[in-house]
Scaffold this active site. Structure first.
Site, PDB file in Angstrom:
ATOM      1  N   CYS A 273       0.820  -1.223   0.000  1.00  0.00           N
ATOM      2  CA  CYS A 273       0.000   0.000   0.000  1.00  0.00           C
ATOM      3  C   CYS A 273       0.850   1.266   0.000  1.00  0.00           C
ATOM      4  O   CYS A 273       0.619   2.187  -0.800  1.00  0.00           O
ATOM      5  CB  CYS A 273      -0.961  -0.005   1.180  1.00  0.00           C
ATOM      6  SG  CYS A 273      -0.179   0.003   2.817  1.00  0.00           S
ATOM      7  N   HIS A 333      -2.675   0.863   6.768  1.00  0.00           N
ATOM      8  CA  HIS A 333      -2.944   0.955   5.331  1.00  0.00           C
ATOM      9  C   HIS A 333      -2.991   2.413   4.897  1.00  0.00           C
ATOM     10  O   HIS A 333      -3.253   3.309   5.713  1.00  0.00           O
ATOM     11  CB  HIS A 333      -4.285   0.271   5.035  1.00  0.00           C
ATOM     12  CG  HIS A 333      -4.578   0.051   3.584  1.00  0.00           C
ATOM     13  ND1 HIS A 333      -3.786  -0.719   2.771  1.00  0.00           N
ATOM     14  CD2 HIS A 333      -5.587   0.512   2.795  1.00  0.00           C
ATOM     15  CE1 HIS A 333      -4.304  -0.741   1.547  1.00  0.00           C
ATOM     16  NE2 HIS A 333      -5.383   0.017   1.541  1.00  0.00           N
ATOM     17  N   HIS A 345      -5.787   2.508  -4.154  1.00  0.00           N
ATOM     18  CA  HIS A 345      -4.880   1.899  -3.183  1.00  0.00           C
ATOM     19  C   HIS A 345      -4.518   0.489  -3.624  1.00  0.00           C
ATOM     20  O   HIS A 345      -5.109  -0.069  -4.555  1.00  0.00           O
ATOM     21  CB  HIS A 345      -5.516   1.883  -1.791  1.00  0.00           C
ATOM     22  CG  HIS A 345      -6.813   1.124  -1.708  1.00  0.00           C
ATOM     23  ND1 HIS A 345      -7.080   0.194  -0.748  1.00  0.00           N
ATOM     24  CD2 HIS A 345      -7.942   1.167  -2.486  1.00  0.00           C
ATOM     25  CE1 HIS A 345      -8.297  -0.304  -0.904  1.00  0.00           C
ATOM     26  NE2 HIS A 345      -8.839   0.274  -1.951  1.00  0.00           N
TER      27      HIS A 345
END
Length: 392
Positions: A273, A333, A345
């Site tokens: 990420c 994240h 993402h």
């Protein structure tokens, strides 16, 4: 002759001995624990072991270990001296390479950089061809290196070309090209009959000459080949055109749609990420910190109340577990806002998610673990730098 004292007579005697012991104890020097002083120094100079090395301990009167922070070691010794703690300094200062070859260049399209000197170790990050690194030491067939974003990890010796400062200066002064397509190749000749190396976006090679529709190039380890002009451009031209505009960030991000998730990945071959957000910014001219837990400390906070009207394209959204009375916040994240209640993402693959319940991309999972949003565009920071600082 024996004397027998009653309880009342014992009180002043016991008080005298108690006071004597107290004053004696206070008058003696109480030597501090050297490991506590080392921990204090480490916390000050190297709170994040990912980007600073201070592996020092105190064993039987000897300071042992290694560090790439000589000033931290000097400060530690000063603190020990002040407290009257005797020691023998046997700490190794890095870099410690033969022939002063303390520099290196990545020689393959994507180098996997691991947490320990073995292929089975966790993938910490990646670096692309032409990335300059500091080389700290060698162990068997591996080098401990520090990347431009300060990450300290291990790379297979086949992944970099080590060199002296003078050799690095020669590289910096040479004309170069940057590969601009997502994937491609260096061919051995203009007929494209055989391949010298694969390439990924952001790879940098030395330019030898122009040959028709191709550039003749030299890789950092000396291999020579040809790259299609339509898939690359002179480095100085590319650097001058870098702009972290909303349009460029969205275009770069969407061009990576479907790229698989890879823990530690920061390239078109696979991204985690934060590696994804880092790559988006890098290809548009900015180097941001490697991990989500580092990126969240940059820029200006613009939302934590899920008021999406406050967000702009390029803002970084962070997700995880909020702090409680007994546990600290955990940043797990990160994604990038692209407008219209959507962010892009890397989770499983690079994808678009939405906070709009009516959207086919509605992502309730991420919504439920949303922490806050930070804006890094246009915000000055010593940890967010222009890409030309690292690629010359």
């Amino acid at each position: 002759m024996h004397f027998k004292l009653n309880k009342i007579q014992l009180i002043p005697i016991l008080t005298y001995f108690a006071l004597t012991l107290t004053f004696s104890s206070c008058g003696e020097s109480q030597q501090e624990n050297p490991e506590e002083i080392i921990a204090e120094t480490r916390k000050e100079y190297a709170p994040d072991k990912r980007v600073a090395l201070f592996d020092v301990s105190y064993e039987d009167g000897i300071l042992v270990g290694e560090t790439n922070l000589p000033q931290a070691l000097e400060d530690l010794k000063h603190r020990l001296d002040e407290r009257g703690i005797n020691y023998l300094d046997q700490v190794e200062i890095l870099p410690n390479m033969e022939g002063d070859k303390n520099f290196g260049l990545v020689t393959i399209s994507v180098a996997n950089i691991r947490s320990a000197p073995k292929h089975s170790a966790e993938l910490a990050t990646q670096a692309t061809m032409g990335t300059p690194v500091n080389v700290l030491k060698k162990e068997d067939g591996w080098y401990l290196i520090q990347t431009p974003d300060q990450y300290i990890s291990w790379v297979d010796a086949a992944g970099i070309e080590i060199m002296t400062q003078k050799e690095m200066e020669n590289w910096n002064e040479a004309s170069k090209i940057v590969f601009t397509s997502l994937v491609g190749y260096v061919f051995s000749d203009e007929s494209r009959a055989s391949m010298v190396s694969d390439l990924t976006a952001g790879n940098v090679l030395e330019l030898l000459q122009e040959r028709g529709n191709a550039y003749e190039v030299k890789l950092p380890d000396g291999r020579i080949g040809f790259v299609d002009k339509s898939m690359s451009e002179p480095l100085h031209t590319w650097l001058a055109s870098r702009e972290t505009s909303h349009e460029n960030l969205i275009s770069t991000a969407k061009n990576m749609m479907g790229v698989p998730y890879l823990w530690g990945g920061t390239s078109i071959k696979g991204v985690d990420c934060s590696g994804f957000t880092k790559t988006i910014f890098f290809l548009n001219g900015q180097v941001i910190p490697r991990d989500a837990s580092q990126q969240i400390h940059e820029g200006e906070e613009v939302d934590r109340e899920k008021d999406w009207e406050n967000l702009q394209v390029g803002d970084l959204l962070f997700f995880g577990k909020p702090a409680t009375d007994t546990t600290p916040e955990r940043v797990i994240h990160v994604g990038m806002w692209i407008g219209n209640n959507e962010f892009i993402h890397s989770r499983g693959r690079v994808r678009i998610s939405s906070f709009d319940p009516e959207s086919e991309h509605y992502d309730e999972y991420e919504l439920n673990r949303y922490l806050r949003t930070k804006r890094v565009l246009g915000k000055e920071s010593q940890n967010i730098l222009a890409v030309e600082k690292f690629i010359q």
